[in-house]
Design an enzyme around this catalytic site. Structure first.
Site, PDB file in Angstrom:
ATOM      1  N   GLY B  16       0.854  -1.320   0.128  1.00  0.00           N
ATOM      2  CA  GLY B  16       0.332  -0.273  -0.312  1.00  0.00           C
ATOM      3  C   GLY B  16       0.667   1.408  -0.399  1.00  0.00           C
ATOM      4  N   ASP B 146       1.278   1.941   8.668  1.00  0.00           N
ATOM      5  CA  ASP B 146       0.378   1.184   9.531  1.00  0.00           C
ATOM      6  C   ASP B 146       1.656   0.366  11.117  1.00  0.00           C
ATOM      7  OD1 ASP B 146      -1.525   0.261   8.900  1.00  0.00           O
ATOM      8  OD2 ASP B 146      -1.147  -1.622   7.644  1.00  0.00           O
ATOM      9  N   MET B 190      -7.364   3.128  10.101  1.00  0.00           N
ATOM     10  CA  MET B 190      -7.172   2.096   9.072  1.00  0.00           C
ATOM     11  C   MET B 190      -6.248   1.264  10.025  1.00  0.00           C
ATOM     12  SD  MET B 190      -5.582   3.563   5.083  1.00  0.00           S
ATOM     13  CE  MET B 190      -6.671   2.704   3.796  1.00  0.00           C
ATOM     14  N   GLY B 191      -5.592   0.028  10.259  1.00  0.00           N
ATOM     15  CA  GLY B 191      -4.897  -0.753  10.824  1.00  0.00           C
ATOM     16  C   GLY B 191      -5.623  -1.866  11.314  1.00  0.00           C
ATOM     17  N   GLN B 300      -5.849   8.629   4.650  1.00  0.00           N
ATOM     18  CA  GLN B 300      -5.063   9.253   5.321  1.00  0.00           C
ATOM     19  C   GLN B 300      -3.839   8.725   4.919  1.00  0.00           C
ATOM     20  OE1 GLN B 300      -6.731   5.716   8.811  1.00  0.00           O
ATOM     21  NE2 GLN B 300      -8.077   5.622   6.926  1.00  0.00           N
TER      22      GLN B 300
END
Lengths: 413, 413
Positions: B16, B146, B190-191, B300
């Site tokens: 990503g 991440d 996210m995560g 983000q």
């Protein structure tokens, strides 16, 4: 009659917040504090409800530097409301109460910052005060990211939201081309009845590429041509970026976001989770592609970090001008912008419009600024919107994050 | 053995994208172009698949100024891939092909920028080349919003995403307090497996207020205490701001986003439209409050306009350092960061880690940085994350929008 009117003023914010509504607030408050005729400057907590509830802040007790920080503080610092005031001919309770409060504090100036509903409130208050023989000058200051107020070239708040949308869509555009697998991305943008915000997504062309397809609420949405358009572009490019207004609707007025799609399309149930999710589901079914739905949500209205300096300046000027005009005797008017291209480049002239023509009306994107097929905008739209997003703001940071205004909000006893 | 190795290099981007992966790319490409030992600098189109497909760009033909603009261009400019390379002991087809391409272009340096999967790819390629007796130095450059790579204090890409999240949550926080009606807001961040990004929402405290509740995937999620927490805070404050990681899951491992909520809660069906929508539905049912769900989505990870300059600088340095180390003989390593607080303020030291310890491992937020109740983070987390979001980037604009790099991407014949 002499134009000099001595007394206090009250200022209120109403409707959905924007990145620059506090810049207008600062324009009003600063000019009012500096005006010798104005004895006290009050801020209404949560708009007109703050007047009705007698919860007013004494703006004279604020630190000048904190007030200035309002230029870069998003959202409505004094609080907003969605209170719909009655028609005074039917029920004048609220107006009698407003008059009582105005008399209590000798309020002779009322400044109200908002969209069409707020201009309607302004208009009704103005008429009632006149009828009651209580001299009070009432001025409206426009505000709305939706950009749908009539009588003005554009509205404070729009340019910043447009800049946020264009920048975000440009970044999403970069992200879309990352993988060599096919991807369709649907970006959902605010605007129930007018497509000004969604059209601004086309400005992303300057950085990356514009959305391949743009759907505004000004044109009735049809699902078949939509699926055909997306499928065709996806076949050609292996990618497709779509911008849709949250307010797109079918010919019968049903919003696509809440619509049952006919069962012949394989959808017999109401889709949940917003328009982007609904359309993503439909496209996925028809193309088999990976589809991503992105909702810019309220980030687009509070994204002060990307506020256009043009917008901030104009919002401030609009607030200040409202005070200046009221001081010289104007009342029952809204501050408006006239675009002046006479010098060959963009400039704006502040003018006044009667509140009556602004209240409860809506300005839509002209049909001729939308392509005949209804799936994109024309260069006229770009020419209109581009000057409004210019200028980077000089926001103050603290530890890498925005330093917003901290007001004391001292309640008047 | 002499450390001097003459030959071409190839660089690829994987996984990503982030706001600063191109800053690392620029670090590699610039340093490689400037190194006399390196005869040609190639960019692999779409990561390792560009090597397998023999689609390499000649980076030497790019304009130096455009290359420099990569410092502020989000997403993976050379294209990314999610291709999972086989275990060479089981199937070495891909490796034979890579060796063939390396020999064809006399590639003696391989730089790969990505997350744990990419470090695994690096590691396998490195071992295979060694076994084949083909001298090629292989270096990994970390990247992931991440922040879950082991062996490094943090990962390039994290600081910028954290800054985007903290700024956006601060703006949402301002927006939350606008109306005097009760509101609960759920922000989905996210995560999947690690809560580093979601924890960064707490930094919004610097501007406005932190989320009242923060849920990370490191702690099993329980619906009852969640509802109790939200209801309690909502009762106290008439507002509640919640940040949740997309990866929160129940004790049995089921993601909350895809979970059936037990029918005793009145939900017997699978919720659609993402985690924020799911949780919003549950909260609305239990509190009757107005609830807003906001998904920060891929904004983000591509929000380069808010990239942390610290992150950009470190990403660039990581790429450059990879080249410098390879030139002096290193191979089979990943560039890593060691935090150095010896001067009393934040600094970072670049070090190398064996790829073997990085590949396929995940670094999670330490349990002691999460409150015992599992519904917030501690000040240790803030101390860790705050230095990473410092510094405003000096991006170049054109007509009020970001000027991204325009590369020619000349394919090598």
């Amino acid at each position: 009659m002499s134009n000099t009117l001595k007394g206090a003023c009250v200022f209120g914010q109403s409707g959905g917040p924007t990145a620059v509504i506090n810049a207008s607030a600062y324009g009003v408050i600063r000019a009012a504090l500096d005006a010798p005729e104005i004895t006290n400057v009050y801020g209404a907590a949560h708009g007109i409800t703050g007047i009705l509830n007698d919860t007013l802040y004494d703006m004279g007790q604020e630190d000048a530097k904190e007030l200035e920080l309002m230029l870069n503080t998003p959202s409505s610092e004094l609080g907003s409301c969605r209170y719909k005031i009655a028609d005074p001919d039917k029920d004048d309770t609220d107006y009698q109460r407003i008059l009582e409060i105005f008399k209590k504090y000798d309020i002779r100036y009322f400044f109200y910052n908002g969209g069409n509903d707020s201009m309607d409130t302004c208009n009704k208050v103005s008429r009632f005060m006149e009828k009651s023989g209580y001299e009070c000058r009432v001025m409206g200051i426009p505000k709305t990211i939706d950009n749908d107020l009539v009588g003005t070239d554009h509205c404070p708040g729009y340019g910043s939201a447009a800049k946020y949308i264009a920048t975000s869509v440009a970044e999403v555009c970069k992200d879309t081309y990352v993988y060599d697998v096919g991807t369709i991305t649907v970006v959902e943008i605010m605007g129930r009845h007018a497509g000004w915000l969604t059209g601004a997504s086309a400005l992303a062309a300057i950085s990356c590429a514009p959305p391949d397809l743009i759907y505004l609420p000004e044109v009735d949405f049809e699902i078949e041509p939509f699926i055909e358009d997306v499928s065709r572009i996806y076949k050609e490019k292996n990618k497709c970026l779509v911008a849709v207004s949250e307010g797109i609707h079918y010919a019968d007025g049903t919003y696509v976001s809440e619509a049952k799609v006919s069962s012949t399309d394989g959808f017999g149930h109401v889709q949940l989770g917003g328009l982007a999710a609904t359309l993503s589901g439909i496209i996925k079914l028809h193309t088999g592609s990976k589809v991503r739905g992105i909702e810019l949500s309220l980030l687009q209205r509070c994204g002060a970090h990307l506020a256009s300096q043009t917008d901030i300046d104009e919002a401030f000027r609009a607030g200040k001008y409202a005070v200046e005009c009221a001081l010289r005797g104007e009342t029952g008017k809204m501050v408006a912008f006239e675009r002046d291209m006479s010098s060959g480049s963009y400039a704006v002239k502040l003018v006044l419009q009667p509140l009556t023509i602004v209240a409860n009306a809506e300005k839509k994107v002209p049909r001729e600024w939308i392509t005949p097929e209804g799936n994109n905008i024309t260069s006229d739209f770009i020419d209109y919107a581009l000057p409004l997003i210019q200028g980077e703001n000089n926001r103050i940071l603290e530890s890498g994050l925005p330093r917003f205004a901290h007001l004391k909000k001292v309640l008047v006893k």
